[in-house]
Scaffold this motif. Structure first.
Motif, PDB file in Angstrom:
ATOM      1  N   GLU A  31      17.518  -6.625  -0.368  1.00 15.16           N
ATOM      2  CA  GLU A  31      16.972  -6.547   0.951  1.00 15.16           C
ATOM      3  C   GLU A  31      17.786  -7.463   2.024  1.00 15.16           C
ATOM      4  OE1 GLU A  31      12.851  -6.847   1.657  1.00 15.16           O
ATOM      5  OE2 GLU A  31      12.961  -7.431   3.702  1.00 15.16           O
ATOM      6  N   MET A  32      17.779  -8.774   1.261  1.00 12.86           N
ATOM      7  CA  MET A  32      18.720  -9.731   2.263  1.00 12.86           C
ATOM      8  C   MET A  32      20.195  -9.463   2.638  1.00 12.86           C
ATOM      9  SD  MET A  32      17.714 -13.550   1.018  1.00 12.86           S
ATOM     10  CE  MET A  32      18.686 -14.571   2.139  1.00 12.86           C
ATOM     11  N   LYS A  33      20.698  -9.047   1.508  1.00 10.90           N
ATOM     12  CA  LYS A  33      22.203  -8.529   1.488  1.00 10.90           C
ATOM     13  C   LYS A  33      22.255  -7.367   2.520  1.00 10.90           C
ATOM     14  CE  LYS A  33      23.633  -8.046  -2.462  1.00 10.90           C
ATOM     15  NZ  LYS A  33      24.210  -7.905  -3.881  1.00 10.90           N
ATOM     16  N   ALA A  34      21.466  -6.424   2.568  1.00  7.89           N
ATOM     17  CA  ALA A  34      21.587  -5.336   3.479  1.00  7.89           C
ATOM     18  C   ALA A  34      21.085  -5.706   5.009  1.00  7.89           C
ATOM     19  CB  ALA A  34      20.417  -4.414   3.121  1.00  7.89           C
ATOM     20  N   LYS A  35      20.262  -6.856   4.991  1.00  2.00           N
ATOM     21  CA  LYS A  35      19.908  -7.332   6.254  1.00  2.00           C
ATOM     22  C   LYS A  35      21.214  -7.858   6.867  1.00  2.00           C
ATOM     23  CE  LYS A  35      15.063  -7.182   6.604  1.00  2.00           C
ATOM     24  NZ  LYS A  35      13.736  -7.904   6.689  1.00  2.00           N
ATOM     25  N   LEU A  36      21.694  -8.953   6.129  1.00  2.00           N
ATOM     26  CA  LEU A  36      22.895  -9.826   6.659  1.00  2.00           C
ATOM     27  C   LEU A  36      24.034  -8.804   6.906  1.00  2.00           C
ATOM     28  CD1 LEU A  36      21.187 -12.220   5.808  1.00  2.00           C
ATOM     29  CD2 LEU A  36      23.216 -12.788   4.501  1.00  2.00           C
ATOM     30  N   ALA A  37      24.324  -7.863   5.978  1.00  2.00           N
ATOM     31  CA  ALA A  37      25.454  -6.793   6.478  1.00  2.00           C
ATOM     32  C   ALA A  37      25.135  -6.334   7.675  1.00  2.00           C
ATOM     33  CB  ALA A  37      25.596  -5.635   5.283  1.00  2.00           C
ATOM     34  N   ARG A  38      23.714  -5.618   7.963  1.00  2.00           N
ATOM     35  CA  ARG A  38      23.613  -5.029   9.168  1.00  2.00           C
ATOM     36  C   ARG A  38      23.790  -5.989  10.560  1.00  2.00           C
ATOM     37  NH1 ARG A  38      20.397  -2.383  12.029  1.00  2.00           N
ATOM     38  NH2 ARG A  38      19.140  -3.734  12.686  1.00  2.00           N
ATOM     39  N   LEU A  39      23.605  -7.171  10.416  1.00  2.00           N
ATOM     40  CA  LEU A  39      23.762  -8.208  11.432  1.00  2.00           C
ATOM     41  C   LEU A  39      25.225  -8.768  11.555  1.00  2.00           C
ATOM     42  CD1 LEU A  39      20.630 -10.407  11.472  1.00  2.00           C
ATOM     43  CD2 LEU A  39      21.003  -8.093  12.265  1.00  2.00           C
ATOM     44  N   GLY A  40      26.054  -7.979  10.666  1.00  2.00           N
ATOM     45  CA  GLY A  40      27.418  -8.513  10.626  1.00  2.00           C
ATOM     46  C   GLY A  40      27.650 -10.110   9.945  1.00  2.00           C
ATOM     47  N   LEU A  41      26.886 -10.383   9.072  1.00  2.00           N
ATOM     48  CA  LEU A  41      26.859 -11.414   8.676  1.00  2.00           C
ATOM     49  C   LEU A  41      27.627 -11.823   7.281  1.00  2.00           C
ATOM     50  CD1 LEU A  41      23.545 -13.265   9.543  1.00  2.00           C
ATOM     51  CD2 LEU A  41      25.833 -13.829  10.508  1.00  2.00           C
ATOM     52  N   MET A  42      28.029 -10.451   6.781  1.00  2.00           N
ATOM     53  CA  MET A  42      28.796 -10.635   5.353  1.00  2.00           C
ATOM     54  C   MET A  42      30.310 -10.792   5.697  1.00  2.00           C
ATOM     55  SD  MET A  42      26.299 -10.238   3.170  1.00  2.00           S
ATOM     56  CE  MET A  42      26.984  -9.915   1.433  1.00  2.00           C
ATOM     57  N   GLY A 160      22.679 -15.350  12.538  1.00  2.00           N
ATOM     58  CA  GLY A 160      21.542 -14.341  12.440  1.00  2.00           C
ATOM     59  C   GLY A 160      20.353 -14.970  12.077  1.00  2.00           C
ATOM     60  N   CYS A 161      19.269 -14.897  12.839  1.00  2.00           N
ATOM     61  CA  CYS A 161      18.037 -15.461  12.455  1.00  2.00           C
ATOM     62  C   CYS A 161      17.035 -14.047  12.234  1.00  2.00           C
ATOM     63  CB  CYS A 161      17.399 -15.956  13.592  1.00  2.00           C
ATOM     64  SG  CYS A 161      18.516 -17.551  14.079  1.00  2.00           S
ATOM     65  N   LEU A 162      16.708 -14.100  10.851  1.00  2.00           N
ATOM     66  CA  LEU A 162      15.706 -12.979  10.555  1.00  2.00           C
ATOM     67  C   LEU A 162      14.697 -13.423   9.703  1.00  2.00           C
ATOM     68  CD1 LEU A 162      18.139 -10.578   8.478  1.00  2.00           C
ATOM     69  CD2 LEU A 162      18.726 -13.047   9.294  1.00  2.00           C
ATOM     70  N   ALA A 163      13.585 -12.405   9.245  1.00  2.00           N
ATOM     71  CA  ALA A 163      12.534 -12.577   8.690  1.00  2.00           C
ATOM     72  C   ALA A 163      12.716 -11.661   7.424  1.00  2.00           C
ATOM     73  CB  ALA A 163      11.471 -12.567   9.460  1.00  2.00           C
ATOM     74  N   HIS A 164      11.936 -12.071   6.174  1.00  2.00           N
ATOM     75  CA  HIS A 164      11.701 -11.083   5.209  1.00  2.00           C
ATOM     76  C   HIS A 164      10.653 -10.007   5.499  1.00  2.00           C
ATOM     77  CE1 HIS A 164      13.059 -10.368   1.154  1.00  2.00           C
ATOM     78  NE2 HIS A 164      11.898 -10.150   0.706  1.00  2.00           N
ATOM     79  N   GLY A 165      10.623  -8.968   5.098  1.00  2.00           N
ATOM     80  CA  GLY A 165       9.668  -7.809   5.329  1.00  2.00           C
ATOM     81  C   GLY A 165       8.235  -8.079   4.767  1.00  2.00           C
ATOM     82  N   LEU A 384      26.605  -3.282  15.641  1.00  2.00           N
ATOM     83  CA  LEU A 384      25.092  -3.780  15.662  1.00  2.00           C
ATOM     84  C   LEU A 384      24.229  -3.145  16.851  1.00  2.00           C
ATOM     85  CD1 LEU A 384      22.760  -5.129  14.225  1.00  2.00           C
ATOM     86  CD2 LEU A 384      23.124  -7.037  15.969  1.00  2.00           C
ATOM     87  N   VAL A 385      24.759  -2.996  18.132  1.00  2.00           N
ATOM     88  CA  VAL A 385      24.368  -2.588  19.102  1.00  2.00           C
ATOM     89  C   VAL A 385      24.407  -1.175  19.369  1.00  2.00           C
ATOM     90  CG1 VAL A 385      24.229  -2.680  21.756  1.00  2.00           C
ATOM     91  CG2 VAL A 385      24.648  -4.719  20.660  1.00  2.00           C
ATOM     92  N   ASP A 386      25.374  -0.496  18.920  1.00  2.00           N
ATOM     93  CA  ASP A 386      25.533   0.699  18.716  1.00  2.00           C
ATOM     94  C   ASP A 386      24.643   1.290  17.809  1.00  2.00           C
ATOM     95  OD1 ASP A 386      27.614   0.767  20.594  1.00  2.00           O
ATOM     96  OD2 ASP A 386      29.213   1.021  19.088  1.00  2.00           O
ATOM     97  N   GLN A 387      24.441   0.808  16.595  1.00  2.00           N
ATOM     98  CA  GLN A 387      23.456   1.389  15.677  1.00  2.00           C
ATOM     99  C   GLN A 387      22.087   1.192  16.049  1.00  2.00           C
ATOM    100  OE1 GLN A 387      24.108  -1.435  12.332  1.00  2.00           O
ATOM    101  NE2 GLN A 387      25.428   0.020  11.631  1.00  2.00           N
ATOM    102  N   THR A 388      21.762   0.233  16.819  1.00  2.00           N
ATOM    103  CA  THR A 388      20.387   0.236  17.482  1.00  2.00           C
ATOM    104  C   THR A 388      20.171   1.349  18.549  1.00  2.00           C
ATOM    105  OG1 THR A 388      20.278  -1.881  17.138  1.00  2.00           O
ATOM    106  CG2 THR A 388      18.686  -1.292  18.458  1.00  2.00           C
ATOM    107  N   MET A 389      21.142   1.750  19.399  1.00  2.00           N
ATOM    108  CA  MET A 389      20.867   2.442  20.268  1.00  2.00           C
ATOM    109  C   MET A 389      20.844   4.040  19.856  1.00  2.00           C
ATOM    110  SD  MET A 389      20.509   1.043  23.041  1.00  2.00           S
ATOM    111  CE  MET A 389      19.977  -0.583  21.930  1.00  2.00           C
ATOM    112  N   LYS A 390      21.687   4.206  18.529  1.00  2.00           N
ATOM    113  CA  LYS A 390      21.218   5.439  18.019  1.00  2.00           C
ATOM    114  C   LYS A 390      19.830   5.881  17.709  1.00  2.00           C
ATOM    115  CE  LYS A 390      25.864   6.209  16.087  1.00  2.00           C
ATOM    116  NZ  LYS A 390      26.573   5.531  15.015  1.00  2.00           N
TER     117      LYS A 390
END
Lengths: 392, 269
Positions: A31-42, A160-165, A384-390
């Motif tokens: 879950e963390m890896k996926a979130k970090l990747a989404r935010l471009g943090l990997m 990236g600042c994020l919270a676990h589900g 990231l912005v493009d993905q959100t807009m979709k």
């Protein structure tokens, strides 16, 4: 509940050893890896200049891979460098408000955060990535970051600042102090991805010396319980400049009170603030901006544009200009409303369907200036912005 | 081929509702270019927006066909898909959408930010290269907007072109540039039987007609065509008499001097 009604003592911080350490981000859970990747943090794992990962109060990973920058946990840095205390709680005053007082009074072994230093004369375009992850139920994450760009250096940070589900109501209290020395440049791209019940209170200040530049990009595209943040830049040195770009997408019942402030104290300093806000559902956004012109040749422009996509959301734009010297040039423009039917019709007259036209306009609305960023960060940010807009 | 048959259009709702176009008909064959003259308030804008299918206009009766297909109720983009194209009088500025994005839209290459070769070519010819990466129409001068419109429309390549006041707010030099390009685009340099493109030019100035050859002119007053005939004669007449007191200066003088038929229903010829 007003933003100031939040009581930080309702939340308890985790112990610094609550989570384990990792030697690479790849060891993290999916879950963390996926979130970090989404935010471009990997990205910084191989190509970056350094990495910092904090889970609640645990520094899980901190590494430096560049000779031009240094990345350390703040505790360790304060122990290693005696002079660093001259930068701790200086730009941000401990008695600013109850959240800074709360963070300043936390036991020193509990408070964590990153120290990033650009070494004198070193231009490092590879990104330093930092991640502040709120992981436990009902917790309060207390963070203190210090960034120093020494004379003539350049640092590019993506954070990236994020919270676990599913962690319920939790809090993030983050103090960040930036010191940009003579002729140095810092780009700071911050992406927030909290949860519906997160209460977020960052407190940030930036001090700029002669000819220094600070480029701040702030992107918040996911719901949050409430966030209040209004970073302030002190442009003390002549010819220094700041740019604040903000992209907000308020949805659900998010309450966001966000802004930026610049005090143009040096001669020929400049500030540019651009914010783009989209709201839907019952989101409530206050967009603030303040430019204080207090020296000859100071120049500033503040631009706020908002799009309301629902009848029940709200955008309150509060631009403020404060001229304390006759030889300043500070301006603002603000426009808030719904998507113009004229623009939709125009795009339809060029062949777009109504939905395509709407999405083009929203996409275009959220486009921002990435030219100051290194290509890796620019690319990840755009993605990231493009993905959100979709998903709009 | 465009066929407008006995169309009546009103704007507004309830008590505010007001008829604008009154039983108007227009037939434009493939290869023909018609010009519609009319003073302010005569219904020109309503006619353009009705043809495009803009919301806010109620079609009370009549229909519009393109190549025999009824488009009266179609949304704007489906009319465009059937070959309709328009050069707007006042195209809106759209922040965040570049002129090149518009070019890619009409070229149906929506998923790229690249400048395609045909776009680069026309941008160069229209001296718009520096504008491709700028927000469309934002801060453009009158002439720049028109050149941007013409560039998009040439790339879109519609079979039926609607030109709404193409020469208003544009300096003489730009009118000549776009006029010559449009004349070529509309195949006016070919023999009549070889022309396929059709167009309607809506104007109250007529200066563009120095550069675009037209086949037929109509004078729109108070939502109706008062007369139709040879563009040169009608234009000369308007230059002489103007549009003031539409009924008098247009109707009678045109009738007398241009010798065209007046369908005013009074029987006075």
């Amino acid at each position: 509940m007003a933003m100031q009604d939040l009581d930080p003592s309702e939340f308890k911080t985790q112990a610094p050893d609550a989570h384990g350490q990792v030697s690479t981000l790849k060891e993290l859970g999916d879950e963390m890896k996926a979130k970090l990747a989404r935010l471009g943090l990997m990205i910084a794992e191989e190509a970056g200049a350094g990495t910092y990962l904090q889970r609640d109060q645990t520094t899980s990973l901190c590494s430096t891979r560049s000779k031009g920058v240094e990345v350390l946990p703040i505790r360790q840095a304060l122990q290693r460098y005696d002079w660093l205390k001259d930068y701790s709680w200086v730009a941000v005053k401990a008695d600013t408000d109850k959240f800074t007082r709360d963070a300043a009074s936390a036991p020193p072994d509990v408070v964590q955060g990153y120290f990033v230093r650009g070494l004198k004369g070193q231009v490092e375009r590879a990104p330093v990535q930092t991640c502040l992850y709120v992981e436990s139920r009902s917790t309060k994450q207390v963070v203190h970051n210090i960034v120093i760009a020494e004379e003539g250096s350049e640092i590019n940070i993506i954070t990236g600042c994020l919270a676990h589900g599913g962690i319920g109501r939790a809090m993030h209290e983050g103090i960040s102090e930036f010191y940009v020395k003579k002729g140095a440049k810092v780009t700071f791209t911050m992406i927030h991805e909290w949860q519906e019940q997160m209460e977020v209170r960052p407190r940030t200040a930036i001090v700029l010396d002669e000819g220094a530049a600070f480029i701040n990009n702030y992107i918040a595209l996911k719901p949050v319980g409430s966030i209040q943040s209004n970073p302030i830049a002190y442009l003390n040195g002549d010819n220094s400049r700041v740019m604040f770009q903000t992209i907000l997408y308020g949805k659900g019942s998010s309450r966001m009170d966000l802004g930026s402030r610049a005090v143009l104290k040096g001669r020929n300093t400049s500030a540019e603030m651009v914010s783009r806000i989209i709201t839907r559902d019952k989101a409530d956004v206050v967009a603030r901006g303040l430019i204080v012109g207090d020296a000859p040749g100071a120049k500033g422009h503040l631009e706020c544009r908002g799009l309301l996509l629902s009848d029940t959301s709200r955008i309150d734009s509060i631009p403020e200009l404060d001229a304390k010297n006759p030889d300043v040039n500070i301006t603002h423009e603000a426009a808030v409303g719904k998507i113009s039917p004229d623009e939709i019709n125009y795009l339809m007259a060029r062949g777009a369907t109504e939905d395509e036209a709407t999405s083009m306009i929203i996409n275009g609305f959220l486009s921002f200036d990435l030219s100051e960023l290194p290509p890796e960060i620019a690319k990840e940010t755009k993605k990231l912005v493009d993905q959100t807009m979709k998903g709009l | 081929m465009l066929d407008i048959r006995n169309i009546s259009v009103s704007v507004g709702e309830g008590k505010e509702r007001k008829p604008v176009l009154k039983d108007l008909s227009l037939h434009v064959e493939d290869g023909e270019v018609h010009v519609i003259f009319g003073p302010n308030g005569s219904g020109k804008t309503t006619l353009v927006q009705t043809m495009l299918g803009y919301p806010g206009y109620t079609i009370d009766s009549g229909k519009i066909e393109i190549d025999g297909a009824d488009i009266t109720q179609l949304p704007i983009n489906e009319r465009v898909a059937r070959g309709l194209g328009v050069v707007f009088q006042h195209p809106p500025a759209v922040r965040g959408i570049k002129l090149n994005d518009m070019a890619n839209l009409v070229l149906k290459k929506k998923n790229t930010d690249d400048v395609l070769p045909e776009t680069a070519d026309w941008a160069k010819r229209l001296n718009m290269e520096a504008f491709l990466k700028r927000d469309v129409n934002y801060g453009f001068s009158g002439g720049e907007k028109k050149r941007a419109e013409v560039m998009q429309i040439i790339l879109q390549n519609p079979s039926f072109l609607l030109l709404d006041e193409p020469d208003s707010g544009v300096d003489v030099e730009n009118v000549e540039i776009i006029g010559r390009l449009l004349n070529k685009f509309l195949q006016r340099d070919l023999k009549p039987q070889a022309r396929k493109k059709a167009a309607v030019i809506i104007t109250h100035l007529g200066y563009l007609l120095n550069f675009v050859k037209t086949d037929r002119a109509h004078v729109l007053c108070d939502g109706q065509f008062l007369c139709s005939g040879d563009p040169k004669e009608i234009y000369a007449n308007i230059l002489k008499n103007g549009f003031d007191k539409c009924q008098n200066s247009c109707l009678y003088s045109v009738r007398e001097e241009a010798g065209c038929v007046v369908p005013d229903g009074t029987g006075r010829e």
